[in-house]
Design a protein around this motif. Structure first.
Motif, PDB file in Angstrom:
ATOM      1  N   LEU A 332       0.831  -1.200   0.000  1.00  0.00           N
ATOM      2  CA  LEU A 332       0.000   0.000   0.000  1.00  0.00           C
ATOM      3  C   LEU A 332       0.866   1.251   0.000  1.00  0.00           C
ATOM      4  CD1 LEU A 332      -2.703  -1.115   2.600  1.00  0.00           C
ATOM      5  CD2 LEU A 332      -2.711  -1.443   0.114  1.00  0.00           C
ATOM      6  N   SER A 333       0.431   2.238  -0.774  1.00  0.00           N
ATOM      7  CA  SER A 333       1.165   3.503  -0.849  1.00  0.00           C
ATOM      8  C   SER A 333       0.983   4.298   0.439  1.00  0.00           C
ATOM      9  CB  SER A 333       0.653   4.332  -2.029  1.00  0.00           C
ATOM     10  OG  SER A 333      -0.677   4.762  -1.784  1.00  0.00           O
ATOM     11  N   GLU A 334       1.843   5.281   0.641  1.00  0.00           N
ATOM     12  CA  GLU A 334       1.714   6.151   1.810  1.00  0.00           C
ATOM     13  C   GLU A 334       0.371   6.875   1.791  1.00  0.00           C
ATOM     14  OE1 GLU A 334       3.635   6.350   4.455  1.00  0.00           O
ATOM     15  OE2 GLU A 334       4.872   4.762   3.588  1.00  0.00           O
ATOM     16  N   GLU A 335      -0.099   7.218   0.614  1.00  0.00           N
ATOM     17  CA  GLU A 335      -1.403   7.886   0.481  1.00  0.00           C
ATOM     18  C   GLU A 335      -2.521   6.987   0.973  1.00  0.00           C
ATOM     19  OE1 GLU A 335      -4.258   9.917  -2.985  1.00  0.00           O
ATOM     20  OE2 GLU A 335      -2.406   8.872  -3.546  1.00  0.00           O
ATOM     21  N   VAL A 336      -2.492   5.732   0.566  1.00  0.00           N
ATOM     22  CA  VAL A 336      -3.525   4.792   0.995  1.00  0.00           C
ATOM     23  C   VAL A 336      -3.436   4.554   2.503  1.00  0.00           C
ATOM     24  CG1 VAL A 336      -4.350   2.412   0.819  1.00  0.00           C
ATOM     25  CG2 VAL A 336      -3.733   3.668  -1.248  1.00  0.00           C
ATOM     26  N   LEU A 337      -2.232   4.384   3.014  1.00  0.00           N
ATOM     27  CA  LEU A 337      -2.060   4.161   4.458  1.00  0.00           C
ATOM     28  C   LEU A 337      -2.565   5.353   5.267  1.00  0.00           C
ATOM     29  CD1 LEU A 337       1.460   2.469   4.431  1.00  0.00           C
ATOM     30  CD2 LEU A 337      -0.734   1.377   4.947  1.00  0.00           C
TER      31      LEU A 337
END
Length: 352
Positions: A332-337
């Motif tokens: 998962l990307s930092e944005e999703v996290l």
């Protein structure tokens, strides 16, 4: 498949474990054989079961899972996999298991291990878990400690089997070569710390692994237990990463979709709480917005938490199993996290 060590035990396991709680009810021997063979081919070497499986526990099906596993194990090289099972404790009304059982005393622990080894057709368990605490604690969807449950019907304090007595019985089994390491399941921080303290002071076996529920809608471990795991070097084996299928979003699309939630009335009370539907829908929408499936979002989140040892997955068909294992390659990307954390803060732990 990445590997990790279970605490200080020296036992090396895959970051995904194969759960077997559907074998003997929703899954046949042929299904089980196919799943087990496929999992090993994918590099999964950690197999999780329990004497009371399949679930939900019933007198007519109890121990079938271990029996099915035993038929498969008999045809394998035992050193190819790490096998964990669990002993049922008291206070769950399962009168068909050793007459109750009355407690996690020496006799019950030894009988449970003896019977499990016979069903599993093996000489030893790599890990033996105590499936839930002997003492009074909230569990399986309960979330409030009740001091009244410390008393029997006559109002007298219940005489729980002590943690020291439990550890002494486990110590005997380790010395006899019947188990290699011990674990706790559905345990609380106080209990884990007591097991560790008594083991240290009395020279008894140290807990290597904790098996508790952890998923996007149940992150209660983060409030206190994660620090214990970190400081005491205990591995976490998380169960229910898809929240009994809720986080796959299949019940959003079809409330009557086949699964444990719909097949077994009254089962899985943890996921019948008021905020579950809204939270699972929100996480499904987040996944879709980022080109992920709900399963990928939910499993990748759990798989790659910094404190995760191994994640226990289960499936009733091969398509599900393949999807669940494949989700390990999703990061998962930092944005999703960050978006997950925002949702968590607005609808925190609706399924404690």
């Amino acid at each position: 498949m990445d590997k990790t060590y279970l605490g200080d035990s020296g036992i090396r396991v895959s970051k995904i474990a194969l759960g077997t709680m559907t074998y003997g009810d929703q899954n046949t021997q042929q299904d089980a054989d196919s799943q087990l063979d496929f999992a090993l081919a994918q590099g999964i070497n950690f197999i999780d079961t329990a004497e009371m499986y399949p679930v939900p526990p019933k007198a007519e099906t109890v121990t079938r899972t271990e029996t099915i596993l035993g038929h498969w194990i008999k045809k394998q090289s035992r050193d190819k996999f790490v096998l964990a099972s669990k002993i049922a404790g008291p206070r769950r009304g399962m009168h068909w298991i050793r007459g109750g059982p009355s407690g996690l005393d020496r006799a019950n622990i030894r009988q449970a291990v003896h019977d499990s080894l016979q069903r599993l057709q093996t000489d030893y368990l790599d890990v033996l878990y105590l499936h839930w605490p002997e003492r009074n604690v909230p569990m399986f969807g309960q979330y409030q400690f009740d001091p009244k449950a410390e008393l029997d019907q006559a109002g007298q304090p219940i005489d729980w089997v002590t943690i020291q007595a439990q550890l002494q019985a486990l110590d005997e089994l380790i010395k006899e070569g019947k188990i290699r390491a011990i674990g706790l399941s559905n345990e609380q921080p106080w209990g884990l710390m007591e097991f560790l303290r008594i083991a240290r002071e009395q020279g008894l076996p140290r807990v290597s692994v904790l098996q508790n529920c952890y998923n996007l809608i149940n992150r209660g471990l983060e409030f206190g237990m994660v620090e214990v795991l970190y400081r005491e070097r205990i591995s976490l084996a998380a169960y229910s990463p898809l929240a009994f299928g809720h986080l796959s979003a299949k019940y959003i699309k079809n409330p009557a979709a086949p699964g444990r939630v719909t097949l077994f009335t009254g089962y899985a009370q943890r996921y019948k709480k008021p905020g579950v539907a809204a939270a699972t829908a929100a996480y499904a929408e987040l996944a879709q917005a980022h080109g992920l499936t709900p399963v990928q979002l939910a499993l990748s989140f759990v798989y790659h938490r910094w404190f995760m040892g191994s994640t226990i997955i289960g499936a009733t068909n091969m398509t599900q199993l393949q999807e669940n294992i494949a989700a390990y390659t999703v990061h998962l990307s930092e944005e999703v996290l960050a978006a997950i954390e925002q949702l968590h803060l607005t609808m925190m732990n609706p399924a404690p």
